[in-house]
Design a protein around this motif. Structure first.
Motif, mmCIF file in Angstrom:
data_model
loop_
_atom_site.group_PDB
_atom_site.id
_atom_site.type_symbol
_atom_site.label_atom_id
_atom_site.label_comp_id
_atom_site.label_asym_id
_atom_site.label_seq_id
_atom_site.Cartn_x
_atom_site.Cartn_y
_atom_site.Cartn_z
ATOM 1 N N GLU A 122 -8.084 -2.870 -11.046
ATOM 2 C CA GLU A 122 -7.293 -2.596 -9.847
ATOM 3 C C GLU A 122 -7.774 -3.426 -8.655
ATOM 4 O OE1 GLU A 122 -5.476 1.283 -9.177
ATOM 5 O OE2 GLU A 122 -7.097 2.119 -10.406
ATOM 6 N N ASP A 123 -6.833 -3.671 -7.737
ATOM 7 C CA ASP A 123 -7.107 -4.312 -6.443
ATOM 8 C C ASP A 123 -7.776 -5.681 -6.605
ATOM 9 O OD1 ASP A 123 -6.100 -2.052 -5.095
ATOM 10 O OD2 ASP A 123 -8.041 -1.046 -5.259
ATOM 11 N N LYS A 170 0.919 2.227 -6.959
ATOM 12 C CA LYS A 170 0.239 1.411 -7.969
ATOM 13 C C LYS A 170 -0.858 2.186 -8.681
ATOM 14 C CE LYS A 170 -1.011 -1.889 -5.154
ATOM 15 N NZ LYS A 170 -0.402 -1.349 -3.911
ATOM 16 N N SER A 171 -1.708 2.850 -7.900
ATOM 17 C CA SER A 171 -2.830 3.571 -8.509
ATOM 18 C C SER A 171 -2.342 4.707 -9.388
ATOM 19 C CB SER A 171 -3.767 4.105 -7.425
ATOM 20 O OG SER A 171 -4.430 3.047 -6.764
ATOM 21 N N PRO A 201 0.836 -1.211 0.000
ATOM 22 C CA PRO A 201 0.000 0.000 0.000
ATOM 23 C C PRO A 201 0.869 1.259 0.000
ATOM 24 C CG PRO A 201 -0.813 -1.599 1.597
ATOM 25 C CD PRO A 201 0.506 -2.124 1.114
ATOM 26 N N TRP A 238 -2.767 -15.314 -5.144
ATOM 27 C CA TRP A 238 -4.205 -15.067 -5.151
ATOM 28 C C TRP A 238 -4.959 -16.386 -5.055
ATOM 29 C CZ3 TRP A 238 -4.100 -11.622 -10.177
ATOM 30 C CH2 TRP A 238 -3.281 -10.501 -9.918
ATOM 31 N N THR A 287 -3.776 -4.700 -10.892
ATOM 32 C CA THR A 287 -2.954 -4.268 -9.767
ATOM 33 C C THR A 287 -3.372 -5.021 -8.507
ATOM 34 O OG1 THR A 287 -4.356 -2.451 -8.946
ATOM 35 C CG2 THR A 287 -2.881 -1.963 -10.807
ATOM 36 N N ALA A 288 -2.411 -5.227 -7.622
ATOM 37 C CA ALA A 288 -2.671 -5.944 -6.380
ATOM 38 C C ALA A 288 -1.521 -5.702 -5.412
ATOM 39 C CB ALA A 288 -2.826 -7.444 -6.644
ATOM 40 N N ARG A 289 -1.747 -6.055 -4.166
ATOM 41 C CA ARG A 289 -0.683 -5.929 -3.161
ATOM 42 C C ARG A 289 0.269 -7.117 -3.199
ATOM 43 N NH1 ARG A 289 -4.859 -5.388 1.616
ATOM 44 N NH2 ARG A 289 -5.749 -6.953 0.222
ATOM 45 N N ASP A 337 -6.790 -8.497 -5.657
ATOM 46 C CA ASP A 337 -6.636 -9.378 -4.506
ATOM 47 C C ASP A 337 -7.572 -9.003 -3.367
ATOM 48 O OD1 ASP A 337 -5.279 -7.010 -4.137
ATOM 49 O OD2 ASP A 337 -3.622 -7.897 -3.009
ATOM 50 N N ARG A 338 -8.466 -8.048 -3.589
ATOM 51 C CA ARG A 338 -9.425 -7.652 -2.555
ATOM 52 C C ARG A 338 -10.856 -8.063 -2.914
ATOM 53 N NH1 ARG A 338 -7.611 -1.557 -0.671
ATOM 54 N NH2 ARG A 338 -5.368 -1.945 -0.635
#
Length: 227
Positions: A91-92, A54-55, A50, A128, A120-122, A94-95
């Motif tokens: 984006e994101d 990335k964003s 975080p 995943w 995109t992911a952390r 993995d959430r």
């Protein structure tokens, strides 16, 4: 009262290319995004902790490529009706992820030789969780560009640029004072400079150690209350 009001306003992120600061932590990812038409199987995962940018990088890539932004949980519903497939940004992932949608999207990219699926992911795709074995194999094969936490040199240049953009006068030695005390992220630097500028304006003083202590102590108290 004016000082209390100044502390309560969030900073608005600016994801334009003009506000991006290059550094070692993002050099590899910048190079990978620049070659987006040559990504193997037309896809790339941009991963990082975080606040690593990335964003911001994804927004710049979307502007350059003309990509369509798609919610990670609604991939199939959004893209299933399209006859032609252009660049896509998700984006994101993995959430929360529409696994069937991503599987079909990656298949279409491979079958139609379409370049430009950026996710995109952390964490890396191999970490995943998915219930679709064939999707898991595609994730293992996906190219990855990794963003690292910014080092002191990058954060210093980010702070200098943010203060300059805000036209906020700062006391001597403030950058060196802030570096070991601030959140280690570009987003954290952006929020910090915005708060420092507001409090300094409320006090009608340059950003100095007194202003910095006030802002940092307020953030520490907030973090403690939020657990």
């Amino acid at each position: 009262m004016s000082e209390q009001l100044a502390l309560g306003l969030p900073a608005r992120a600016d994801y334009s290319a003009a506000h991006f600061v290059n550094g070692e932590a993002n050099a590899g990812a910048r190079s990978a995004l620049a070659r987006w038409r040559d990504w193997p199987n037309g896809a790339l995962a941009l991963v990082g902790p975080p606040g690593s940018g990335k964003s911001h990088m994804a927004a710049m890539w979307r502007e350059e490529s003309g990509a369509r932004a798609v919610n990670a949980t609604q991939i199939d519903a959004t893209l299933g009706v399209l006859e032609t497939l252009g660049p896509v940004l998700i984006e994101d992932v993995d959430r929360g992820l529409d696994e069937d949608g991503l599987f079909h999207l990656l298949n279409r990219a491979t079958r139609e030789s379409v370049s430009g699926i950026l996710v995109t992911a952390r964490t890396a795709p191999t970490r995943w969780t998915t219930s679709i074995p064939d999707l898991q194999s595609r994730l293992r094969a996906m190219s990855v560009a990794e963003l690292h936490e910014p080092d002191d040199d990058l954060l210093r240049r980010v702070l200098e640029k943010l203060f300059r953009d805000q036209q906020s006068p700062i006391a001597d030695g403030m950058i060196a004072y802030l570096l070991p005390r601030m959140e280690r992220s570009v987003d954290g630097a952006r929020r910090l400079v915005a708060e420092l500028d507001k409090v300094a304006m409320a006090r009608r003083t340059p950003v100095n150690r007194g202003v910095a202590r006030r802002v940092l102590e307020t953030w520490d108290e907030t973090n403690e209350r939020e657990g």
